[in-house]
Motif scaffolding. Sequence first.
Motif, short mmCIF file in Angstrom:
data_model
loop_
_atom_site.label_atom_id
_atom_site.label_comp_id
_atom_site.label_asym_id
_atom_site.label_seq_id
_atom_site.Cartn_x
_atom_site.Cartn_y
_atom_site.Cartn_z
N THR A 159 47.83 45.36 -10.62
CA THR A 159 47.41 45.74 -9.26
C THR A 159 46.71 47.09 -9.29
O THR A 159 45.71 47.30 -8.62
CB THR A 159 48.64 45.80 -8.32
N ILE A 160 47.23 48.00 -10.09
CA ILE A 160 46.65 49.34 -10.20
C ILE A 160 45.38 49.32 -11.04
O ILE A 160 44.40 50.00 -10.72
CB ILE A 160 47.69 50.32 -10.81
N ASN A 161 45.39 48.56 -12.12
CA ASN A 161 44.27 48.55 -13.06
C ASN A 161 43.86 47.11 -13.41
O ASN A 161 44.08 46.67 -14.54
CB ASN A 161 44.65 49.33 -14.32
N PRO A 162 43.29 46.40 -12.45
CA PRO A 162 42.94 45.00 -12.71
C PRO A 162 41.69 44.87 -13.57
O PRO A 162 40.75 45.65 -13.42
CB PRO A 162 42.68 44.44 -11.31
N PRO A 163 41.67 43.89 -14.46
CA PRO A 163 40.43 43.64 -15.22
C PRO A 163 39.37 43.06 -14.28
O PRO A 163 39.70 42.45 -13.26
CB PRO A 163 40.86 42.63 -16.28
N LYS A 164 38.15 43.25 -14.62
CA LYS A 164 37.04 42.73 -13.80
C LYS A 164 36.81 41.26 -14.14
O LYS A 164 35.82 40.88 -14.74
CB LYS A 164 35.77 43.55 -14.04
N LEU A 165 37.76 40.43 -13.74
CA LEU A 165 37.72 38.99 -13.96
C LEU A 165 37.85 38.29 -12.61
O LEU A 165 38.47 38.85 -11.68
CB LEU A 165 38.86 38.55 -14.88
N PRO A 166 37.35 37.09 -12.48
CA PRO A 166 37.40 36.38 -11.20
C PRO A 166 38.81 36.26 -10.59
O PRO A 166 38.96 36.33 -9.38
CB PRO A 166 36.82 35.00 -11.52
N LEU A 167 39.82 36.10 -11.42
CA LEU A 167 41.20 35.99 -10.93
C LEU A 167 41.61 37.21 -10.11
O LEU A 167 42.40 37.10 -9.18
CB LEU A 167 42.15 35.84 -12.13
N PHE A 168 41.06 38.36 -10.41
CA PHE A 168 41.46 39.62 -9.78
C PHE A 168 40.50 40.08 -8.68
O PHE A 168 40.75 41.08 -8.03
CB PHE A 168 41.57 40.71 -10.85
N GLU A 169 39.41 39.36 -8.48
CA GLU A 169 38.40 39.78 -7.52
C GLU A 169 38.66 39.21 -6.13
O GLU A 169 38.89 38.01 -5.97
CB GLU A 169 37.01 39.34 -7.98
N ASP A 170 38.60 40.08 -5.14
CA ASP A 170 38.62 39.65 -3.75
C ASP A 170 37.19 39.20 -3.44
O ASP A 170 36.28 40.02 -3.38
CB ASP A 170 39.03 40.82 -2.85
N LYS A 171 37.00 37.91 -3.29
CA LYS A 171 35.65 37.36 -3.13
C LYS A 171 34.96 37.85 -1.86
O LYS A 171 33.74 37.97 -1.83
CB LYS A 171 35.69 35.82 -3.11
N SER A 172 35.73 38.14 -0.82
CA SER A 172 35.11 38.56 0.44
C SER A 172 34.62 40.01 0.40
O SER A 172 33.64 40.35 1.04
CB SER A 172 36.07 38.36 1.62
N THR A 173 35.31 40.87 -0.34
CA THR A 173 34.91 42.28 -0.40
C THR A 173 34.32 42.69 -1.74
O THR A 173 33.85 43.82 -1.88
CB THR A 173 36.13 43.20 -0.10
N ARG A 174 34.41 41.78 -2.72
CA ARG A 174 33.93 42.05 -4.09
C ARG A 174 34.65 43.25 -4.71
O ARG A 174 34.07 44.00 -5.48
CB ARG A 174 32.42 42.27 -4.12
N THR A 175 35.93 43.41 -4.37
CA THR A 175 36.71 44.53 -4.88
C THR A 175 37.87 44.02 -5.73
O THR A 175 38.20 42.83 -5.71
CB THR A 175 37.27 45.40 -3.73
N TYR A 176 38.50 44.95 -6.42
CA TYR A 176 39.60 44.65 -7.33
C TYR A 176 40.74 45.61 -7.09
O TYR A 176 40.52 46.82 -6.97
CB TYR A 176 39.15 44.81 -8.79
#
Length: 182
Positions: A159-176
Amino acid sequence: MNDKKLKRNIFFSTIILFFLGVGFHFVYNLLNKAFIIGLIAPVNESVFEHLKLAIFPIFIWWTIFYLVKKDKFLIDKGRWFLGCFISIIISIMTILSIYYFVNCGLGKNIVIVDILSLYIALVLGQFTGYHIYKYIKEIDFLIAIGLVVIILVISIVLTINPPKLPLFEDKSTRTYGIYRCG
Protein backbone atom coordinates in the motif's frame (compact mmCIF):
# COMPACT_ATOMS: atom_id res chain seq x y z
CA MET A 1 -21.51 -30.53 19.94
CA ASN A 2 -18.79 -27.88 20.11
CA ASP A 3 -17.79 -28.70 16.51
CA LYS A 4 -21.31 -27.90 15.24
CA LYS A 5 -21.38 -24.65 17.19
CA LEU A 6 -17.95 -23.69 15.91
CA LYS A 7 -19.01 -24.47 12.33
CA ARG A 8 -22.16 -22.38 12.82
CA ASN A 9 -20.01 -19.49 14.07
CA ILE A 10 -17.84 -19.80 10.97
CA PHE A 11 -20.96 -19.66 8.78
CA PHE A 12 -22.29 -16.54 10.50
CA SER A 13 -18.83 -14.98 10.33
CA THR A 14 -19.15 -14.82 6.54
CA ILE A 15 -22.10 -12.45 6.89
CA ILE A 16 -20.34 -10.33 9.51
CA LEU A 17 -17.14 -10.25 7.45
CA PHE A 18 -19.04 -9.25 4.32
CA PHE A 19 -20.57 -6.21 6.00
CA LEU A 20 -17.29 -5.39 7.71
CA GLY A 21 -15.53 -5.62 4.34
CA VAL A 22 -18.12 -3.37 2.69
CA GLY A 23 -17.64 -0.90 5.54
CA PHE A 24 -13.88 -1.04 5.10
CA HIS A 25 -14.42 0.11 1.51
CA PHE A 26 -15.56 3.54 2.71
CA VAL A 27 -13.68 4.06 5.97
CA TYR A 28 -10.52 5.61 4.50
CA ASN A 29 -12.42 8.45 2.85
CA LEU A 30 -14.84 8.84 5.77
CA LEU A 31 -11.92 9.32 8.15
CA ASN A 32 -10.30 12.06 6.05
CA LYS A 33 -7.78 9.74 4.42
CA ALA A 34 -5.94 9.05 7.68
CA PHE A 35 -2.65 7.33 6.90
CA ILE A 36 -3.05 4.68 9.60
CA ILE A 37 -6.52 3.74 8.29
CA GLY A 38 -5.13 3.53 4.75
CA LEU A 39 -2.80 0.78 5.87
CA ILE A 40 -5.72 -1.57 6.52
CA ALA A 41 -8.50 -0.18 4.30
CA PRO A 42 -8.54 0.45 0.55
CA VAL A 43 -7.03 3.81 -0.40
CA ASN A 44 -8.07 3.66 -4.06
CA GLU A 45 -10.02 1.56 -6.54
CA SER A 46 -7.17 -0.76 -7.56
CA VAL A 47 -7.72 -4.51 -7.50
CA PHE A 48 -4.95 -4.90 -4.92
CA GLU A 49 -6.48 -2.39 -2.51
CA HIS A 50 -9.78 -4.24 -2.67
CA LEU A 51 -8.07 -7.38 -1.36
CA LYS A 52 -7.90 -5.54 1.97
CA LEU A 53 -11.70 -5.87 2.16
CA ALA A 54 -11.02 -9.52 2.98
CA ILE A 55 -7.53 -9.55 4.49
CA PHE A 56 -7.98 -7.35 7.52
CA PRO A 57 -11.60 -8.24 8.41
CA ILE A 58 -10.66 -11.94 8.31
CA PHE A 59 -7.64 -11.34 10.53
CA ILE A 60 -9.71 -9.24 12.96
CA TRP A 61 -12.49 -11.86 13.13
CA TRP A 62 -10.18 -14.85 13.68
CA THR A 63 -8.21 -12.95 16.33
CA ILE A 64 -11.22 -11.65 18.27
CA PHE A 65 -13.00 -15.00 18.04
CA TYR A 66 -9.91 -16.74 19.38
CA LEU A 67 -9.52 -14.29 22.26
CA VAL A 68 -13.20 -14.49 23.24
CA LYS A 69 -13.96 -18.18 22.59
CA LYS A 70 -10.65 -20.04 22.98
CA ASP A 71 -11.67 -21.62 26.30
CA LYS A 72 -15.25 -22.40 25.32
CA PHE A 73 -14.19 -24.24 22.15
CA LEU A 74 -10.77 -25.39 23.43
CA ILE A 75 -9.15 -23.78 20.40
CA ASP A 76 -5.60 -24.76 19.54
CA LYS A 77 -3.93 -21.45 18.69
CA GLY A 78 -1.44 -22.83 16.16
CA ARG A 79 -4.11 -24.61 14.13
CA TRP A 80 -6.48 -21.67 14.56
CA PHE A 81 -4.11 -19.09 13.12
CA LEU A 82 -3.09 -21.45 10.33
CA GLY A 83 -6.82 -21.55 9.53
CA CYS A 84 -6.80 -17.75 9.55
CA PHE A 85 -3.86 -17.67 7.14
CA ILE A 86 -5.54 -20.16 4.79
CA SER A 87 -8.80 -18.20 4.94
CA ILE A 88 -6.96 -15.04 3.88
CA ILE A 89 -5.06 -16.82 1.07
CA ILE A 90 -8.17 -18.54 -0.32
CA SER A 91 -10.12 -15.27 -0.17
CA ILE A 92 -7.37 -13.40 -2.03
CA MET A 93 -7.15 -16.12 -4.69
CA THR A 94 -10.93 -16.20 -5.13
CA ILE A 95 -11.29 -12.43 -5.48
CA LEU A 96 -8.46 -12.28 -8.01
CA SER A 97 -9.78 -15.29 -9.96
CA ILE A 98 -13.30 -13.92 -10.24
CA TYR A 99 -12.11 -10.41 -11.06
CA TYR A 100 -9.73 -11.46 -13.81
CA PHE A 101 -12.13 -14.02 -15.27
CA VAL A 102 -14.97 -11.51 -15.52
CA ASN A 103 -13.00 -8.35 -16.34
CA CYS A 104 -10.25 -9.76 -18.54
CA GLY A 105 -11.63 -13.10 -19.68
CA LEU A 106 -15.16 -11.92 -20.46
CA GLY A 107 -14.27 -8.26 -20.93
CA LYS A 108 -17.01 -7.14 -18.54
CA ASN A 109 -16.91 -4.80 -15.55
CA ILE A 110 -19.94 -5.66 -13.43
CA VAL A 111 -20.07 -4.01 -10.00
CA ILE A 112 -22.51 -6.55 -8.54
CA VAL A 113 -20.11 -9.36 -9.53
CA ASP A 114 -17.29 -7.52 -7.74
CA ILE A 115 -19.46 -7.25 -4.62
CA LEU A 116 -20.58 -10.88 -4.81
CA SER A 117 -16.99 -11.99 -5.35
CA LEU A 118 -16.16 -10.64 -1.88
CA TYR A 119 -18.90 -12.75 -0.30
CA ILE A 120 -17.98 -15.85 -2.32
CA ALA A 121 -14.33 -15.35 -1.34
CA LEU A 122 -15.24 -15.01 2.33
CA VAL A 123 -17.39 -18.16 2.28
CA LEU A 124 -14.70 -20.20 0.54
CA GLY A 125 -11.97 -18.73 2.72
CA GLN A 126 -13.76 -19.21 6.02
CA PHE A 127 -14.83 -22.78 5.36
CA THR A 128 -11.42 -23.74 4.01
CA GLY A 129 -9.78 -22.13 7.05
CA TYR A 130 -12.16 -24.04 9.31
CA HIS A 131 -11.42 -27.28 7.44
CA ILE A 132 -7.68 -26.74 7.91
CA TYR A 133 -8.23 -25.96 11.59
CA LYS A 134 -10.32 -29.08 12.07
CA TYR A 135 -8.17 -31.58 10.19
CA ILE A 136 -4.56 -30.46 10.48
CA LYS A 137 -2.76 -32.43 13.15
CA GLU A 138 -0.46 -29.82 14.62
CA ILE A 139 1.43 -26.66 13.77
CA ASP A 140 3.58 -24.44 15.92
CA PHE A 141 1.80 -21.23 16.88
CA LEU A 142 4.80 -19.08 15.95
CA ILE A 143 4.85 -20.48 12.42
CA ALA A 144 1.09 -19.99 12.00
CA ILE A 145 1.01 -16.44 13.35
CA GLY A 146 4.21 -15.68 11.42
CA LEU A 147 2.45 -16.59 8.16
CA VAL A 148 -0.47 -14.32 9.05
CA VAL A 149 1.85 -11.45 9.96
CA ILE A 150 3.74 -11.86 6.68
CA ILE A 151 0.49 -11.41 4.72
CA LEU A 152 -0.48 -8.35 6.79
CA VAL A 153 2.95 -6.76 6.41
CA ILE A 154 3.06 -7.43 2.67
CA SER A 155 -0.35 -5.80 2.31
CA ILE A 156 0.79 -2.72 4.24
CA VAL A 157 4.14 -2.42 2.44
CA LEU A 158 2.45 -2.72 -0.97
CA THR A 159 0.00 0.00 0.00
CA ILE A 160 2.86 2.35 0.86
CA ASN A 161 5.16 1.30 -1.98
CA PRO A 162 3.15 -0.39 -4.73
CA PRO A 163 4.86 -1.59 -7.90
CA LYS A 164 3.74 0.10 -11.11
CA LEU A 165 1.72 -2.91 -12.25
CA PRO A 166 -1.93 -3.07 -13.36
CA LEU A 167 -2.95 -4.92 -10.17
CA PHE A 168 -1.97 -1.86 -8.11
CA GLU A 169 -3.25 0.88 -10.42
CA ASP A 170 -6.46 2.77 -9.77
CA LYS A 171 -7.75 2.85 -13.34
CA SER A 172 -9.95 5.92 -12.77
CA THR A 173 -7.20 8.15 -11.34
CA ARG A 174 -4.13 6.39 -12.82
CA THR A 175 -2.57 6.42 -9.34
CA TYR A 176 -0.94 3.85 -7.09
CA GLY A 177 -1.03 3.31 -3.34
CA ILE A 178 -1.59 5.60 -0.44
CA TYR A 179 0.53 8.50 -1.65
CA ARG A 180 -1.37 8.79 -4.90
CA CYS A 181 1.82 8.65 -6.92
CA GLY A 182 1.10 8.67 -10.64
